[in-house]
Design a protein around this motif. Sequence first.
Motif, short mmCIF file in Angstrom:
data_model
loop_
_atom_site.label_atom_id
_atom_site.label_comp_id
_atom_site.label_asym_id
_atom_site.label_seq_id
_atom_site.Cartn_x
_atom_site.Cartn_y
_atom_site.Cartn_z
N LEU A 31 0.86 -1.19 0.00
CA LEU A 31 0.00 0.00 0.00
C LEU A 31 0.89 1.23 0.00
CD1 LEU A 31 -1.52 -2.22 2.10
CD2 LEU A 31 -3.28 -0.46 1.87
N LYS A 39 -3.24 5.26 4.53
CA LYS A 39 -2.65 3.93 4.33
C LYS A 39 -2.72 3.10 5.61
CE LYS A 39 1.20 5.91 2.99
NZ LYS A 39 0.68 7.29 3.01
N GLU A 123 3.12 -1.54 4.11
CA GLU A 123 2.80 -0.13 3.93
C GLU A 123 4.06 0.66 3.63
OE1 GLU A 123 0.87 2.02 7.16
OE2 GLU A 123 1.38 3.93 6.18
#
Length: 227
Positions: A31, A39, A123
């Motif tokens: 992400l 996020k 992330e």
Amino acid sequence: MHLDHSHPATPAVSADAHRPDGARRAIRIGLGGPVGSGKTATVAALCRALRDELSLAVVTNDIYTREDAEFLLREAVLPPERITAVETGACPHTAIRDDISANLEAVEDLEDAVGPLDLILLESGGDNLTATFSKGLVDAQVFVIDVAGGDDIPRKGGPGVTTADLLVVNKTDLAPYVGSDLARMAADAKAARGELPVVLQSLRGEAGVADVADWVRARLAAWTARA
Ligand SMILES: Nc1nc2c(ncn2[C@@H]2O[C@H](COP(=O)(O)OP(=O)(O)OP(=O)(O)O)[C@@H](O)[C@H]2O)c(=O)[nH]1
Ligand SMILES: [Mg+2]
């Protein structure tokens, strides 16, 4: 609001789906997106939505801190041993695109420690519109933008907006307050992405992360079928 009701585009699975010992490895989903777009909030919501049906873990990337991992730990979205932080110490895109070794190590350590895993969410540190993950690190990527960042973002393009496997336009609840035109954002995103799916979501709303969770389930099903 989910713009693409067709089945998610057939995944382009390029990386080896197996570990050196022959076992199937977890699908890795990255992400990325601008600072503050949501996020970590999306990762947290995905963990809550999927943790009872899947074995999953998270890797966060922050430039100098472990802020995002600490948020996820505080929120107890997963047991602590399933959350790892990579401190990138440089531009966030370096660690997810150019020198992915720290992230690969984090992923492998998680699989060794708490595996077998179905899903690892990675992330990226918040960056600009150009950040993308290396295909050697993730099997699919999600790009998260938000309506407060300006409704012209889908039109501005960049590889995240145009080529990510899923584009998420987050914080739709804020549109009336920041004067963003959701219909225009949706149309611009469609124009920039063709058949690639787009989800408009508000994590403050009732549906929350449901559409993104469905997309993750579909990617995992395709991954499992191939492995
Ligand atoms: N109103 C509203 N706020 C949201 C939504 N999603 C996230 N937020 C808030 O937006 C802020 C930033 O969210 P984060 O998830 O930390 O954003 P991020 O993209 O991880 O940020 P960085 O990692 O610093 O780049 C937080 O205060 C969230 O609670 C949403 O759908 N609506
Ligand atoms: Mg974050």
